[in-house]
Design an enzyme around this catalytic site. Structure first.
Site, short mmCIF file in Angstrom:
data_model
loop_
_atom_site.label_atom_id
_atom_site.label_comp_id
_atom_site.label_asym_id
_atom_site.label_seq_id
_atom_site.Cartn_x
_atom_site.Cartn_y
_atom_site.Cartn_z
N ASP A 26 27.37 -31.77 22.49
CA ASP A 26 26.85 -30.50 21.98
C ASP A 26 27.80 -29.33 22.20
OD1 ASP A 26 26.02 -31.18 24.79
OD2 ASP A 26 25.45 -29.08 24.79
N TYR A 146 21.01 -26.05 36.29
CA TYR A 146 22.19 -25.67 37.07
C TYR A 146 21.93 -24.38 37.84
CZ TYR A 146 24.43 -28.79 33.67
OH TYR A 146 24.75 -29.85 32.88
N LYS A 176 19.26 -33.32 34.58
CA LYS A 176 20.72 -33.39 34.66
C LYS A 176 21.20 -32.23 35.53
CE LYS A 176 24.88 -32.60 31.88
NZ LYS A 176 25.41 -32.27 30.52
#
Length: 264
Positions: A26, A146, A176
């Protein structure tokens, strides 16, 4: 878990190992047509033949990467975006919906959330909305969580554990996140998540050995796979790199054994 989610998750998680090798492709929105994703069909062919379980792409390029032949590979539609030209690259906006993903034949959707950024509140609201839509439609949700923002160490064990737990609490099916640098520290991250955690590849690494060592450590810590982009699609041989990573993820191979696979 809803039957729709279960069926779709089976398309992106290996039934034998219970793990997954995901290759995000992506990067065109954030970085432009960089090496490795200019010809998506070629790249997807390469990683599929290497044993990738799924790829991540944006809605506008699904048709250009769809193969319709050869080894099957799962489709994860990415819903978040920002560009490297933005005043705040940590701000992520939604550019697609769960309904669009269904129309594109996706097996899952993904969103990118930067915990600790200036726009954390808005991003968490979007994560909550997408999670609700995924539950409504039986669509698996991969949350890229994140810790990012001013003064934040994005590899700090506690910061990563917090980001992961936020994704869990708001309904993600797979998380993730960044690898924290050691088996011990990443194990603590994984222990705080009742849903599968996969490790991100991060910046392009100079050494294939470093990549494979990281994958082995993450798996030893309890990760359920990887979501590695540039270190796969910009590798000298993406097919062999995918095979090498898959050996560790699905067959409990060592980084040394994987390095031999990479050398052909």
């Amino acid at each position: 878990m809803e039957i729709g989610k279960r069926i779709r998750l089976e398309r992106i998680i290996n039934r034998d190992s219970g793990n997954t090798v995901i290759v995000p492709l992506d990067h065109g929105v954030s970085m432009g047509p960089i090496e490795g994703i200019i010809d998506l069909r070629k790249t997807i062919n390469a990683v599929a033949e290497g044993g990738a379980n799924a790829v991540v792409v944006h809605k506008g390029v699904v048709a250009f990467g769809h193969r319709g032949y050869g080894k099957d590979v799962g489709l994860i539609l990415h819903l978040s975006a920002s560009t490297m030209l933005s005043p705040d690259p940590n701000e992520k906006v939604l550019v697609a919906s769960v309904e669009e993903a269904i129309k594109h034949g996706a097996d899952a959707v993904s969103v990118h959330i930067n915990v600790g950024s200036k726009t954390e509140a808005e991003q968490l609201m979007k994560l909550g909305k997408i999670s609700r839509d995924c539950r409504e439609w039986g669509m698996p949700l991969l949350a890229m969580m994140y810790p990012r923002g001013e003064g934040i160490n994005q590899f700090d064990e506690k910061a990563v554990a917090l980001a992961v737990r936020v994704g869990v609490e708001l309904g993600a099916d797979i998380i993730k996140t960044n690898f924290t640098g050691s088996v011990e520290s990443f194990r603590k991250v994984v222990e705080g998540s009742p849903v599968p955690v996969v490790v991100a590849g991060g910046e392009r690494m100079d050494s294939a050995e470093d990549i494979l060592r990281m994958v082995e450590m993450a798996m030893d810590a309890g990760a359920r796979g990887v979501a590695i982009g540039r270190n796969v699609f910009q590798a000298e041989n993406p097919t062999l790199m995918t095979k090498a990573i898959s050996l560790i993820v699905h067959e409990n191979g060592t980084w040394k054994e994987a390095l031999e696979v990479l050398r052909g």
